[in-house]
Scaffold this motif. Structure first.
Motif, short mmCIF file in Angstrom:
data_model
loop_
_atom_site.label_atom_id
_atom_site.label_comp_id
_atom_site.label_asym_id
_atom_site.label_seq_id
_atom_site.Cartn_x
_atom_site.Cartn_y
_atom_site.Cartn_z
N GLN A 1 5.85 -36.46 28.41
CA GLN A 1 6.87 -35.93 29.54
C GLN A 1 8.20 -36.41 29.13
N ALA A 2 8.60 -37.21 28.39
CA ALA A 2 10.01 -37.66 28.05
C ALA A 2 10.42 -36.61 27.08
N SER A 3 9.63 -36.13 26.12
CA SER A 3 10.06 -35.25 25.22
C SER A 3 10.44 -34.01 25.91
N ILE A 4 9.65 -33.33 26.76
CA ILE A 4 10.01 -32.12 27.47
C ILE A 4 11.38 -32.35 28.21
N ALA A 5 11.28 -33.43 28.93
CA ALA A 5 12.69 -33.71 29.69
C ALA A 5 13.92 -33.87 28.93
N MET A 6 14.02 -34.48 27.67
CA MET A 6 14.95 -34.62 26.92
C MET A 6 15.28 -33.43 26.27
N ALA A 7 14.18 -32.34 25.91
CA ALA A 7 14.66 -31.40 25.16
C ALA A 7 15.31 -30.34 26.24
N ASP B 1 13.54 -46.90 38.61
CA ASP B 1 12.49 -47.19 37.92
C ASP B 1 11.85 -46.55 36.63
N ALA B 2 11.62 -47.27 35.78
CA ALA B 2 11.47 -46.89 34.18
C ALA B 2 10.04 -47.30 33.93
N GLN B 3 9.08 -46.47 33.07
CA GLN B 3 7.97 -47.10 32.37
C GLN B 3 8.46 -47.48 31.05
N LYS B 4 8.26 -48.83 30.78
CA LYS B 4 8.48 -49.30 29.54
C LYS B 4 7.16 -49.20 28.51
N VAL C 1 11.18 -45.01 30.10
CA VAL C 1 11.05 -43.53 30.55
C VAL C 1 11.13 -43.48 32.09
N GLY C 2 12.19 -42.92 32.84
CA GLY C 2 12.23 -42.63 34.01
C GLY C 2 11.02 -42.00 34.87
N ALA C 3 10.42 -42.85 35.89
CA ALA C 3 9.18 -42.61 36.41
C ALA C 3 9.30 -41.29 37.08
N SER C 4 10.26 -40.87 37.53
CA SER C 4 10.37 -39.66 38.63
C SER C 4 10.76 -38.39 37.72
N ASP C 5 11.83 -38.63 36.88
CA ASP C 5 12.56 -37.51 36.16
C ASP C 5 12.17 -37.51 34.69
N ALA D 1 16.30 -47.34 24.74
CA ALA D 1 15.36 -47.47 23.61
C ALA D 1 15.69 -48.68 22.86
N ILE D 2 14.83 -49.07 22.12
CA ILE D 2 15.15 -50.45 21.12
C ILE D 2 14.39 -50.04 20.19
#
Length: 234
Positions: free
Chosen positions: A36-42, A157-160, A189-193, A199-200
């Protein structure tokens, strides 16, 4: 111990309520979260990021990189101020990349266009968000993804997620992070968006193959940015 029958329904109701509360918090699938993060960042058009090294050292053009602050307009334009050290002296220098040209702005000087190997050696933070080799492509391709916790990052809120990437995957995102071994990462990663807030990376990508760690904080998603080539000197 004898328990009156009248308490049975109450106990059942309490257990049912507790079970309902625990089931209302579904487990996080770390692999799906990274997809989901990949899709949102793209889908981003612009983004801002702050980069800082918390361990180790990386040098370029004779400078030791300490940190950077950038505004990026995808696919390839960026305006970045790097904090570097030369000996014990800290220096801020600007790298402006616009229309395929790279300009270096040193203190007390005018913009200089960098070409050839000089231009290629300068860090390009726009590549960090490139859909082909940057975060959108690399983030879901990691190994051993695991959910760690839900945390707040700048009030969101973010999922680590913990995950491992190969040396080639990391170098594709940021060419100066050269390593011959795997690199461990933590991604928020943002829980909603589903946008990546932080990132570390931690691994042997410092000078001489020594351990180093870099933190990247992201914000300003799709905000207005002004990136334009410098005005030529008279």
């Amino acid at each position: 111990m004898f328990v009156p029958l009248t308490r049975g329904p109450v106990a059942v109701a309490v257990l049912t309520l507790l079970a309902g509360c625990s089931s209302s918090q579904p487990a996080v699938d770390p692999t799906q979260t990274l997809r989901q993060a990949s899709i949102a960042m793209a889908k981003l058009n612009t983004v801002s990021a702050t980069l800082k090294f918390t361990k180790g050292a990386i040098t370029f053009q004779g400078f030791t990189l300490v940190g950077a602050k950038t505004s990026v307009r995808l696919p390839a334009d960026s305006d970045t101020v790097y904090t570097v050290k030369q000996g014990d002296i800290s220096i801020s220098l600007e790298v402006l990349i616009a229309g395929g040209h790279i300009y270096l702005h040193l203190p007390f000087s005018t913009y200089q266009e960098m070409t050839g190997t000089q231009g290629a050696s300068i860090p390009d933070l726009a590549k960090l968000f490139d859909p082909t080799n940057g975060l959108p492509a690399v983030i879901p391709a990691g190994r051993n993804a695991r959910f760690i916790a839900t945390e707040q990052v700048s009030g969101t809120d973010a999922q680590k997620i913990g995950v491992t990437y190969s040396a080639d995957q990391v170098k594709g995102m940021f060419a100066q992070l050269t390593s011959t071994v795997d690199v461990n990462a933590q991604v928020w990663v943002g829980a909603s968006d589903h946008l990546i807030r932080k990132a570390i990376l931690d691994g042997a990508f410092g000078d001489g193959g020594k351990d180093a760690a870099v933190e990247v904080d992201m914000s300003g998603f799709n905000a207005a940015v002004n990136i334009a080539p410098p005005t030529p000197s008279p």
